[in-house]
Design a protein around this motif. Structure first.
Motif, short mmCIF file in Angstrom:
data_model
loop_
_atom_site.label_atom_id
_atom_site.label_comp_id
_atom_site.label_asym_id
_atom_site.label_seq_id
_atom_site.Cartn_x
_atom_site.Cartn_y
_atom_site.Cartn_z
N GLN A 1 0.76 -1.21 -0.04
CA GLN A 1 -0.06 0.06 -0.04
C GLN A 1 0.93 1.31 0.10
N ASP A 2 0.20 2.27 -0.55
CA ASP A 2 0.74 3.53 -0.32
C ASP A 2 0.27 4.70 0.27
N MET A 3 -0.05 4.55 1.69
CA MET A 3 -0.93 4.88 2.55
C MET A 3 -1.61 6.28 2.16
N ALA A 4 -0.49 7.30 2.09
CA ALA A 4 -0.96 8.78 2.00
C ALA A 4 -1.60 9.20 0.57
N ASN A 5 -0.86 8.63 -0.49
CA ASN A 5 -1.41 8.62 -1.82
C ASN A 5 -2.59 7.98 -2.13
N ASP A 6 -2.85 6.86 -1.51
CA ASP A 6 -3.98 6.00 -1.64
C ASP A 6 -5.26 6.76 -1.01
N ILE A 7 -5.12 7.20 0.20
CA ILE A 7 -6.35 7.92 0.73
C ILE A 7 -6.72 9.06 -0.08
N TYR A 8 -5.48 10.06 -0.21
CA TYR A 8 -5.81 10.90 -1.24
C TYR A 8 -6.66 10.73 -2.37
N GLY A 9 -6.42 9.57 -3.19
CA GLY A 9 -7.06 9.63 -4.34
C GLY A 9 -8.43 8.82 -4.33
N SER B 1 -10.11 0.76 0.91
CA SER B 1 -9.42 -0.58 1.48
C SER B 1 -8.41 -0.71 0.25
N THR B 2 -7.22 -1.30 0.43
CA THR B 2 -6.45 -2.04 -0.49
C THR B 2 -7.13 -3.04 -0.76
N ASP B 3 -6.89 -3.77 -2.15
CA ASP B 3 -7.50 -5.00 -2.85
C ASP B 3 -6.81 -6.22 -2.09
N PHE B 4 -7.18 -6.79 -0.91
CA PHE B 4 -6.14 -7.87 -0.43
C PHE B 4 -6.41 -9.24 -1.14
N GLU B 5 -7.40 -9.26 -1.78
CA GLU B 5 -7.60 -10.27 -2.84
C GLU B 5 -6.39 -10.37 -3.86
N GLN B 6 -6.28 -9.21 -4.33
CA GLN B 6 -5.16 -8.74 -5.32
C GLN B 6 -3.86 -9.07 -4.93
N MET B 7 -3.53 -8.74 -3.69
CA MET B 7 -2.53 -8.97 -3.01
C MET B 7 -2.01 -10.38 -2.88
N GLY B 8 -3.18 -11.22 -2.36
CA GLY B 8 -2.87 -12.69 -2.27
C GLY B 8 -2.58 -13.44 -3.61
N GLN B 9 -3.40 -13.10 -4.66
CA GLN B 9 -2.98 -13.66 -5.87
C GLN B 9 -1.43 -13.21 -6.58
N ALA B 10 -1.38 -12.06 -6.33
CA ALA B 10 0.06 -11.50 -6.84
C ALA B 10 1.14 -12.20 -5.93
N LYS C 1 8.16 -5.63 -7.82
CA LYS C 1 7.32 -4.84 -6.63
C LYS C 1 6.10 -4.32 -7.44
N LYS C 2 5.25 -4.21 -6.54
CA LYS C 2 3.77 -3.81 -7.31
C LYS C 2 2.91 -3.10 -6.14
N LYS C 3 2.64 -1.86 -6.22
CA LYS C 3 1.40 -1.16 -5.50
C LYS C 3 0.07 -1.76 -5.89
N CYS C 4 -0.41 -2.12 -4.82
CA CYS C 4 -1.61 -3.02 -4.85
C CYS C 4 -2.68 -1.74 -5.00
N ASP C 5 -3.73 -2.28 -5.85
CA ASP C 5 -4.90 -1.33 -5.99
C ASP C 5 -5.63 -0.74 -4.53
N PHE C 6 -6.11 0.28 -4.64
CA PHE C 6 -6.87 0.92 -3.45
C PHE C 6 -8.25 1.71 -3.99
N ARG C 7 -9.20 1.27 -3.15
CA ARG C 7 -10.54 1.94 -4.00
C ARG C 7 -11.48 1.97 -2.60
#
Length: 351
Positions: free
Chosen positions: A197-205, A317-326, A338-344
């Motif tokens: 996760q990229d907490m600051a930028n994730d919540i901003y977006g 939330s970050t996409d924890f399903e995507q995280m486990g699959q990756a 290295k992959k930043k997980c989707d956040f929505r």
């Protein structure tokens, strides 16, 4: 034969300048070669005398390497002929050490997605260290050299001393075997895997995507509970968003009757399914405030129960399903990245 010898020469290499002992380097190289298919079942290995002479190491070191590889089912000995890659090595279940900070609904989502992707290819051992640096280091110490891959969610307090200690522990795990999930220690060097996760930028977006709806409320109220490790990182993004968009914001570190006012929207950091969410729901009811109409509620981190809580709980939330699959994809493909997980934001009744 020349191509085969070249492959073997590339695999049987050691570096005396590395901190890892020679025998661990050799084991790691051979295991990796078998796991990624560079070395095939039935391939012969150099004799102990040949490898000892080739690498200028003791015969006892080679003997230890081959003995440990036999114990783990990677190689087998044929009397009078030498050592060969085991016929079962390419079909063996991958031994995975999973070190989680704690159990939670979203860790369950991550784990379920990981196991679904791995199928029957993995044998997973899970340890919980409860965000304790001491337990974290102890569990890693016990697990070293006993697993093919190490999956870690390194969640700790953000003070420099604790972070430095956790980083030191992570450095003990070979890069090619390490997958870091959720929080990325960017100062950790090497070609390990990370889905983060990229907490600051994730919540901003996320907040920016619903900016017009947020402006319908009088104020954004952010509840930061003591259990929120990364509250200060998330607040950076919220502050920047509110400044850029001209939205009034106030921060609370406990939940009181005074803070519950009609026309407010409440973001609860690390409170899902716990004390914080229950308290907000209870106090809203006592004041006759209908959640989703008189006030809005947004909770951090999606869970299996979000769809039914309070008639439908809005989450960021970050996409924890995507995280486990990756994580599973990296292990199955033997390709670390290295992959930043989707956040929505998932909109439901509460907002």
């Amino acid at each position: 034969m020349r191509e085969s010898n070249t492959i073997m020469n590339n695999i049987f290499t050691v570096d005396a300048t590395q901190h890892a002992p020679i025998y661990k380097q050799l084991i790691s190289h051979i295991e990796q070669g078998i796991n990624d298919g560079t070395i095939k079942a039935g391939d012969p290995l150099p004799s102990m005398n040949e490898l000892s002479a080739q690498l200028n190491i003791s015969k006892e070191t080679v003997k230890k390497v081959y003995s440990l590889l036999r114990e783990r089912g990677f190689i087998e000995s044929v009397h009078g002929k030498g050592c060969f890659v085991s016929s079962q090595s390419n079909n063996r279940r991958i031994k995975i050490f999973m070190l989680l900070d704690k159990l939670s609904q979203y860790k369950q989502i991550l784990y379920d997605a990981f196991m679904a992707k791995m199928g029957n290819r993995a044998e997973v051992t899970i340890y919980l260290y409860n965000q304790s640096p001491e337990l974290f280091d102890e569990f890693i110490d016990r697990a070293l050299d006993n697993y093919d891959y190490y999956i870690v969610t390194p969640h700790f307090r953000l003070d420099p001393e604790t972070q430095a200690r956790a980083l030191k522990s992570l450095k003990r795990i070979p890069n090619r075997k390490l997958v870091v999930l959720d929080y990325w220690f960017k100062s950790l060097p090497g070609n390990y895997g990370a889905v983060y996760q990229d907490m600051a930028n994730d919540i901003y977006g996320c907040l920016d995507s619903v900016c017009s709806d947020l402006k319908c409320y009088k104020r954004l109220n952010v509840v930061i509970l003591p259990s929120s490790l990364y509250g200060q990182l998330i607040v950076v993004g919220i502050d920047r968003f509110c400044h850029d968009r001209g939205i009034e914001v106030e921060y609370f570190y406990d939940i009181s009757d005074e803070m519950m006012q009609a026309g407010g929207v409440y973001i609860l950091l690390n409170g899902q399914l716990g004390f914080g969410l229950v308290e907000i729901a209870r106090r809203a009811k006592e004041k006759g405030l209908e959640i989703g109409k008189d006030i809005g509620v947004i909770s951090y981190n999606e869970s299996y129960l979000s769809e039914i809580l309070l008639g439908g709980l809005t989450t960021v939330s970050t996409d924890f399903e995507q995280m486990g699959q990756a994580a599973a994809e990296m292990i199955l493909s033997h390709n670390m990245y290295k992959k930043k997980c989707d956040f929505r934001i998932t909109r439901r009744k509460t907002f």
